[in-house]
Motif scaffolding. Structure first.
Motif, PDB file in Angstrom:
ATOM      1  N   UNK A  33      -8.271  -6.946  12.059  1.00  9.76           N
ATOM      2  CA  UNK A  33      -7.169  -6.082  12.465  1.00  9.76           C
ATOM      3  C   UNK A  33      -5.987  -6.253  11.508  1.00  9.76           C
ATOM      4  N   UNK A  34      -5.146  -5.262  11.426  1.00  5.48           N
ATOM      5  CA  UNK A  34      -4.051  -5.254  10.454  1.00  5.48           C
ATOM      6  C   UNK A  34      -3.183  -6.518  10.457  1.00  5.48           C
ATOM      7  N   UNK A  35      -2.806  -7.083  11.617  1.00  6.22           N
ATOM      8  CA  UNK A  35      -1.909  -8.248  11.574  1.00  6.22           C
ATOM      9  C   UNK A  35      -2.480  -9.467  10.850  1.00  6.22           C
ATOM     10  N   UNK A  36      -3.803  -9.550  10.745  1.00  6.20           N
ATOM     11  CA  UNK A  36      -4.392 -10.718  10.082  1.00  6.20           C
ATOM     12  C   UNK A  36      -5.144 -10.348   8.801  1.00  6.20           C
ATOM     13  N   UNK A  37      -4.933  -9.143   8.318  1.00  5.49           N
ATOM     14  CA  UNK A  37      -5.525  -8.717   7.054  1.00  5.49           C
ATOM     15  C   UNK A  37      -4.518  -8.943   5.931  1.00  5.49           C
ATOM     16  N   UNK A  38      -4.978  -9.466   4.809  1.00  6.79           N
ATOM     17  CA  UNK A  38      -4.067  -9.679   3.676  1.00  6.79           C
ATOM     18  C   UNK A  38      -3.624  -8.330   3.129  1.00  6.79           C
ATOM     19  N   UNK A  39      -2.317  -8.147   3.069  1.00  8.55           N
ATOM     20  CA  UNK A  39      -1.734  -6.870   2.651  1.00  8.55           C
ATOM     21  C   UNK A  39      -0.862  -7.076   1.425  1.00  8.55           C
ATOM     22  N   UNK A  40      -1.024  -6.220   0.456  1.00  5.18           N
ATOM     23  CA  UNK A  40      -0.074  -6.102  -0.651  1.00  5.18           C
ATOM     24  C   UNK A  40       0.489  -4.689  -0.598  1.00  5.18           C
ATOM     25  N   UNK A  41       1.609  -4.483  -1.250  1.00  6.11           N
ATOM     26  CA  UNK A  41       2.231  -3.169  -1.208  1.00  6.11           C
ATOM     27  C   UNK A  41       2.260  -2.541  -2.603  1.00  6.11           C
ATOM     28  N   UNK A  42       2.480  -1.249  -2.630  1.00 12.02           N
ATOM     29  CA  UNK A  42       2.623  -0.544  -3.904  1.00 12.02           C
ATOM     30  C   UNK A  42       3.797  -1.116  -4.681  1.00 12.02           C
ATOM     31  N   UNK A  43       4.859  -1.468  -3.982  1.00 17.19           N
ATOM     32  CA  UNK A  43       6.020  -2.050  -4.653  1.00 17.19           C
ATOM     33  C   UNK A  43       5.677  -3.356  -5.340  1.00 17.19           C
ATOM     34  N   UNK A  44       4.890  -4.197  -4.672  1.00 11.83           N
ATOM     35  CA  UNK A  44       4.476  -5.458  -5.272  1.00 11.83           C
ATOM     36  C   UNK A  44       3.569  -5.214  -6.474  1.00 11.83           C
ATOM     37  N   UNK A  45       2.696  -4.216  -6.366  1.00 13.76           N
ATOM     38  CA  UNK A  45       1.816  -3.867  -7.480  1.00 13.76           C
ATOM     39  C   UNK A  45       2.638  -3.355  -8.656  1.00 13.76           C
ATOM     40  N   UNK A  46       3.609  -2.484  -8.377  1.00 14.96           N
ATOM     41  CA  UNK A  46       4.447  -1.934  -9.441  1.00 14.96           C
ATOM     42  C   UNK A  46       5.250  -3.046 -10.140  1.00 14.96           C
ATOM     43  N   UNK A  47       5.766  -3.977  -9.333  1.00 14.16           N
ATOM     44  CA  UNK A  47       6.529  -5.096  -9.892  1.00 14.16           C
ATOM     45  C   UNK A  47       5.642  -5.938 -10.805  1.00 14.16           C
ATOM     46  N   UNK A  48       4.380  -6.151 -10.404  1.00 12.54           N
ATOM     47  CA  UNK A  48       3.441  -6.916 -11.212  1.00 12.54           C
ATOM     48  C   UNK A  48       3.141  -6.193 -12.525  1.00 12.54           C
TER      49      UNK A  48
END
Length: 224
Positions: free
Chosen positions: A57-72
């Motif tokens: 379920x979403x609360x325990x799934x590892x999530x990254x965001x587009x913002x974090x990807x863009x920053x990388x």
């Protein structure tokens, strides 16, 4: 690069084919990562989520965001991460190949002596190389009484440099830890200081791939 190689021993051909497939898969994966870096994701909001699995379920799934990807992307961290992971895989493919060849020819791991090479571009004194695969390469040439460019001192020093790049990533979190590694890294123009974060130039992966691949091809062509 021409990957066409023939050999009288079908086991050698199978080992080489497995190596070639592995390496070209690495190249495909890395090319895909470069494509992703150049995609226009400006229409996606920075808060858009990227789940790395759908097992939970979403609360325990590892999530990254587009913002974090863009920053990388913008920091160059993503490019370095991809280069590091691909370098690790290239060295794995190289080592697996020579493990296979050693097994085919009955060359044991016992009494694998340190390899001493002379490469005055990086050191006026002989350099001792202790990597298992480098020792296998020299022992294969000696025990099977043949020669190929892969056994030349300069080539072994440069191959070691690529392997030391992998070692810094795997064993010291990408930090160059000591003077010995500094010397061995410099054989492939990887110039750092002790304590530096390892930096891999963007074109180096293709250089590594070709240098290892070309010398394996020459090795197989001369292998008895």
């Amino acid at each position: 690069m021409n990957w066409e190689v023939t050999h009288k021993n079908p086991k050698v051909v199978a080992a080489f084919t497995a190596y070639k497939t592995f390496v070209l898969d690495i190249a495909t994966h890395y090319a895909g990562s470069r494509l992703i870096e150049h995609l226009d994701i400006s229409s996606l909001g920075d808060e858009s989520q990227l789940a790395i699995s759908d097992n939970y379920p979403e609360p325990v799934t590892t999530i990254r965001t587009i913002g974090e990807l863009r920053k990388s992307f913008d920091s160059g961290e993503y490019s370095q991460l991809c280069l590091r992971q691909a370098t690790i895989q290239l060295c794995t493919a190289f080592e697996v190949f020579f493990n296979s060849i050693s097994e085919i020819y009955g060359i044991s791991d016992n009494s694998l002596e340190l390899v001493q090479v002379t490469y005055k571009r990086i050191s006026t004194s002989p350099i001792k190389l202790g990597n298992k695969t480098i020792k296998q390469i020299r022992k294969l040439h000696k025990e099977l009484s043949f020669e190929s460019a892969l056994n030349y001192d300069e080539v072994l020093a440069k191959i070691t440099s690529i392997i030391e790049t992998r070692n810094c990533i795997v064993h010291s979190a990408g930090i160059v830890p000591d003077a010995g590694k500094l010397i061995r890294l410099s054989a492939y123009a990887m110039h750092h200081k002790i304590g530096d974060q390892l930096f891999i130039p963007s074109n180096s992966l293709d250089d590594f791939l070709h240098y290892m691949g070309i010398h394996i091809i020459g090795f197989v062509k001369n292998l008895p």
